[in-house]
Design an enzyme around this catalytic site. Structure first.
Site, mmCIF file in Angstrom:
data_model
loop_
_atom_site.group_PDB
_atom_site.id
_atom_site.type_symbol
_atom_site.label_atom_id
_atom_site.label_comp_id
_atom_site.label_asym_id
_atom_site.label_seq_id
_atom_site.Cartn_x
_atom_site.Cartn_y
_atom_site.Cartn_z
ATOM 1 N N TYR A 42 19.031 -1.182 -34.109
ATOM 2 C CA TYR A 42 19.867 -0.691 -35.203
ATOM 3 C C TYR A 42 19.078 -0.581 -36.506
ATOM 4 O O TYR A 42 19.300 0.327 -37.304
ATOM 5 C CB TYR A 42 21.112 -1.572 -35.392
ATOM 6 C CG TYR A 42 22.227 -1.112 -34.492
ATOM 7 C CD1 TYR A 42 22.984 0.008 -34.821
ATOM 8 C CD2 TYR A 42 22.492 -1.743 -33.289
ATOM 9 C CE1 TYR A 42 23.974 0.476 -33.978
ATOM 10 C CE2 TYR A 42 23.482 -1.296 -32.445
ATOM 11 C CZ TYR A 42 24.222 -0.188 -32.797
ATOM 12 O OH TYR A 42 25.198 0.287 -31.965
ATOM 13 N N ARG A 47 17.357 2.684 -36.414
ATOM 14 C CA ARG A 47 18.300 3.791 -36.649
ATOM 15 C C ARG A 47 18.708 3.849 -38.121
ATOM 16 O O ARG A 47 18.824 4.921 -38.705
ATOM 17 C CB ARG A 47 19.562 3.615 -35.797
ATOM 18 C CG ARG A 47 19.335 3.872 -34.327
ATOM 19 C CD ARG A 47 20.650 3.836 -33.574
ATOM 20 N NE ARG A 47 21.552 4.907 -33.978
ATOM 21 C CZ ARG A 47 22.855 4.955 -33.706
ATOM 22 N NH1 ARG A 47 23.408 3.973 -33.022
ATOM 23 N NH2 ARG A 47 23.596 5.951 -34.094
ATOM 24 N N HIS A 61 34.129 5.642 -36.825
ATOM 25 C CA HIS A 61 33.240 4.768 -36.037
ATOM 26 C C HIS A 61 32.401 3.833 -36.898
ATOM 27 O O HIS A 61 31.414 3.282 -36.421
ATOM 28 C CB HIS A 61 32.333 5.614 -35.139
ATOM 29 C CG HIS A 61 33.101 6.340 -34.060
ATOM 30 N ND1 HIS A 61 32.605 7.406 -33.365
ATOM 31 C CD2 HIS A 61 34.342 6.130 -33.563
ATOM 32 C CE1 HIS A 61 33.511 7.834 -32.483
ATOM 33 N NE2 HIS A 61 34.570 7.077 -32.591
ATOM 34 N N CYS A 77 24.376 -16.678 -40.750
ATOM 35 C CA CYS A 77 25.019 -17.338 -41.881
ATOM 36 C C CYS A 77 24.295 -18.671 -42.114
ATOM 37 O O CYS A 77 24.143 -19.460 -41.172
ATOM 38 C CB CYS A 77 26.497 -17.591 -41.589
ATOM 39 S SG CYS A 77 27.285 -18.538 -42.906
ATOM 40 N N CYS A 90 27.260 -21.501 -41.422
ATOM 41 C CA CYS A 90 27.940 -21.747 -40.128
ATOM 42 C C CYS A 90 27.137 -21.225 -38.936
ATOM 43 O O CYS A 90 27.525 -21.436 -37.789
ATOM 44 C CB CYS A 90 29.334 -21.132 -40.140
ATOM 45 S SG CYS A 90 29.307 -19.346 -40.064
ATOM 46 N N THR A 116 30.390 18.163 -32.169
ATOM 47 C CA THR A 116 30.768 17.018 -31.322
ATOM 48 C C THR A 116 30.863 17.466 -29.875
ATOM 49 O O THR A 116 31.340 18.566 -29.586
ATOM 50 C CB THR A 116 32.076 16.343 -31.794
ATOM 51 O OG1 THR A 116 32.392 15.290 -30.882
ATOM 52 C CG2 THR A 116 33.250 17.295 -31.875
ATOM 53 N N ASN A 170 29.614 24.794 -32.494
ATOM 54 C CA ASN A 170 28.723 23.953 -31.685
ATOM 55 C C ASN A 170 27.636 24.844 -31.091
ATOM 56 O O ASN A 170 27.869 26.008 -30.788
ATOM 57 C CB ASN A 170 29.517 23.263 -30.552
ATOM 58 C CG ASN A 170 28.788 22.051 -29.988
ATOM 59 O OD1 ASN A 170 27.610 22.120 -29.658
ATOM 60 N ND2 ASN A 170 29.500 20.951 -29.896
HETATM 61 P P1 NAD Z 1 27.149 13.851 -29.173
HETATM 62 O O1 NAD Z 1 25.718 13.464 -29.321
HETATM 63 O O2 NAD Z 1 27.878 13.400 -27.976
HETATM 64 O O3 NAD Z 1 27.226 15.424 -29.227
HETATM 65 C C1 NAD Z 1 26.547 16.161 -30.201
HETATM 66 C C2 NAD Z 1 27.079 17.574 -30.163
HETATM 67 O O4 NAD Z 1 26.502 18.308 -31.242
HETATM 68 C C3 NAD Z 1 26.727 18.330 -28.875
HETATM 69 O O5 NAD Z 1 27.915 18.951 -28.400
HETATM 70 C C4 NAD Z 1 25.700 19.352 -29.318
HETATM 71 O O6 NAD Z 1 25.789 20.564 -28.584
HETATM 72 C C5 NAD Z 1 26.086 19.580 -30.762
HETATM 73 N N1 NAD Z 1 24.999 19.989 -31.655
HETATM 74 C C6 NAD Z 1 23.728 19.531 -31.677
HETATM 75 N N2 NAD Z 1 23.052 20.075 -32.695
HETATM 76 C C7 NAD Z 1 23.922 20.901 -33.336
HETATM 77 C C8 NAD Z 1 23.838 21.726 -34.479
HETATM 78 N N3 NAD Z 1 22.703 21.823 -35.188
HETATM 79 N N4 NAD Z 1 24.932 22.427 -34.869
HETATM 80 C C9 NAD Z 1 26.098 22.342 -34.170
HETATM 81 N N5 NAD Z 1 26.241 21.564 -33.077
HETATM 82 C C10 NAD Z 1 25.169 20.854 -32.669
HETATM 83 O O7 NAD Z 1 27.875 13.393 -30.537
HETATM 84 P P2 NAD Z 1 29.396 12.978 -30.834
HETATM 85 O O8 NAD Z 1 30.304 13.922 -30.165
HETATM 86 O O9 NAD Z 1 29.471 12.786 -32.298
HETATM 87 O O10 NAD Z 1 29.615 11.566 -30.121
HETATM 88 C C11 NAD Z 1 28.595 10.613 -30.044
HETATM 89 C C12 NAD Z 1 28.872 9.249 -30.633
HETATM 90 O O11 NAD Z 1 27.617 8.731 -31.088
HETATM 91 C C13 NAD Z 1 29.800 9.202 -31.816
HETATM 92 O O12 NAD Z 1 30.622 8.120 -31.628
HETATM 93 C C14 NAD Z 1 28.911 8.931 -33.034
HETATM 94 O O13 NAD Z 1 29.466 7.911 -33.843
HETATM 95 C C15 NAD Z 1 27.629 8.382 -32.475
HETATM 96 N N6 NAD Z 1 26.419 8.946 -33.146
HETATM 97 C C16 NAD Z 1 26.406 9.155 -34.503
HETATM 98 C C17 NAD Z 1 25.288 9.695 -35.119
HETATM 99 C C18 NAD Z 1 25.306 9.898 -36.620
HETATM 100 O O14 NAD Z 1 26.014 9.172 -37.306
HETATM 101 N N7 NAD Z 1 24.574 10.869 -37.145
HETATM 102 C C19 NAD Z 1 24.172 10.049 -34.361
HETATM 103 C C20 NAD Z 1 24.217 9.810 -32.969
HETATM 104 C C21 NAD Z 1 25.342 9.266 -32.369
#
Ligand code: NAD
Length: 249
Positions: free
Chosen positions: A70, A73, A123, A154, A157, A195, A220
């Site tokens: 993490y 990230r 999330h 902590c 605790c 998404t 997408n």
């Molecule tokens: P996902 O990784 O499952 O899907 C990503 C989607 O974005 C895909 O459908 C892909 O085709 C599309 N995509 C990729 N590049 C793109 C672009 N430039 N323009 C348009 N579309 C594009 O992501 P999700 O559906 O958000 O679910 C994954 C989970 O992982 C979520 O719960 C999220 O919280 C977490 N996550 C978050 C981040 C972040 O905060 N940036 C990064 C990775 C994962």
């Protein structure tokens, strides 16, 4: 090149909506350089089992390894900047106060840094931390005061810190989810951006909007699991499409 009929129709829907909700996912931040979840499974992080790390059992089994994952990230998010898609949504909100609400699955802060104010986070927030277990000394105990360590503990605790994100198997923050469902149920249009539609209950918001009679526009690069809920699909990159879709007429 002239914009196609689909694009013009989508633009009209968005500009006419008195109440617009944007449901965003990892794809909107991809062009800022943050790997999507799918990238995480196939790219650099494939050396780890992301599913196991992003869960309470995974964290408890090897807290140091999960904390380091993490931390990497988090540093990655801090190195990035909002892209043209985040900025287009923020500019739309500023031009039309009260008309756009963002519901994001992302744990980064790029919508906020772009200037969006009305953002519901389903999330959590990767830049924040909270106690792994309810701290018996709260509220006297402050996570800022945690002793150094991987993860920090902590000082009083011994409780561990964890990232303030929703892990696999955990419930979403109830207030944010309820507000998101209420907004989606009464919107004129839902703009779904980047998404895969594979993470629930967020993915269910598209069907909720559709059943409530809203237009559902999906932006997408590839097919998603909720394409069947769309009234219109625009294939392409968010940072290219959103500025044009949301620009003033
Ligand atoms: P996902 O990784 O499952 O899907 C990503 C989607 O974005 C895909 O459908 C892909 O085709 C599309 N995509 C990729 N590049 C793109 C672009 N430039 N323009 C348009 N579309 C594009 O992501 P999700 O559906 O958000 O679910 C994954 C989970 O992982 C979520 O719960 C999220 O919280 C977490 N996550 C978050 C981040 C972040 O905060 N940036 C990064 C990775 C994962």
């Amino acid at each position: 090149m002239e914009p196609g009929d689909d694009f013009v129709a989508a633009r009209r829907v968005l500009q006419a909506a008195r109440s617009l909700v944007a449901l965003t996912g990892a794809g909107i931040s991809a062009e800022s350089g943050i790997p999507t979840f799918r990238d995480a499974q196939t790219g650099l992080w494939s050396q780890f089992d992301a599913m196991a790390l992003a869960s309470e059992p995974g964290f408890r089994a090897r807290p140091e390894r999960a904390w380091d994952w993490y931390a990497e990230r988090r540093a990655g998010v801090q190195r990035t900047e909002p892209n043209a898609a985040h900025r287009a949504l923020a500019a739309f909100e500023q031009r039309h106060p009260g008309r756009l609400r963002i519901v994001t699955q992302n744990v980064d802060d790029l919508h906020q840094r772009a200037g969006s104010r009305d953002v519901l986070r389903l999330h959590g927030d990767i830049l924040r931390v909270r106690w792994l277990d309810p701290c018996p000394l709260q509220p006297a105990c402050d996570t800022d005061a945690a002793a150094a360590g991987r993860p920090p503990r902590c000082a009083r605790c011994g409780n561990l810190l964890r990232p303030d994100v929703v892990w696999f198997g955990e419930v979403l923050p109830a207030a944010a989810l309820a507000a998101a469902e209420a907004a989606v149920a009464r919107c004129d249009a839902l703009l779904v951006v980047g998404t895969s539609g594979s993470v629930w209950p967020a993915a269910g918001l598209a069907g909720l909007a559709r059943r409530a009679g809203a237009q559902v526009l999906i932006v997408n690069r590839a097919a998603s699991e909720i394409d069947s809920e769309a009234t219109q699909i625009l294939r392409g990159a968010a940072a290219a499409l959103l500025p044009a879709l949301l620009a003033p007429i």
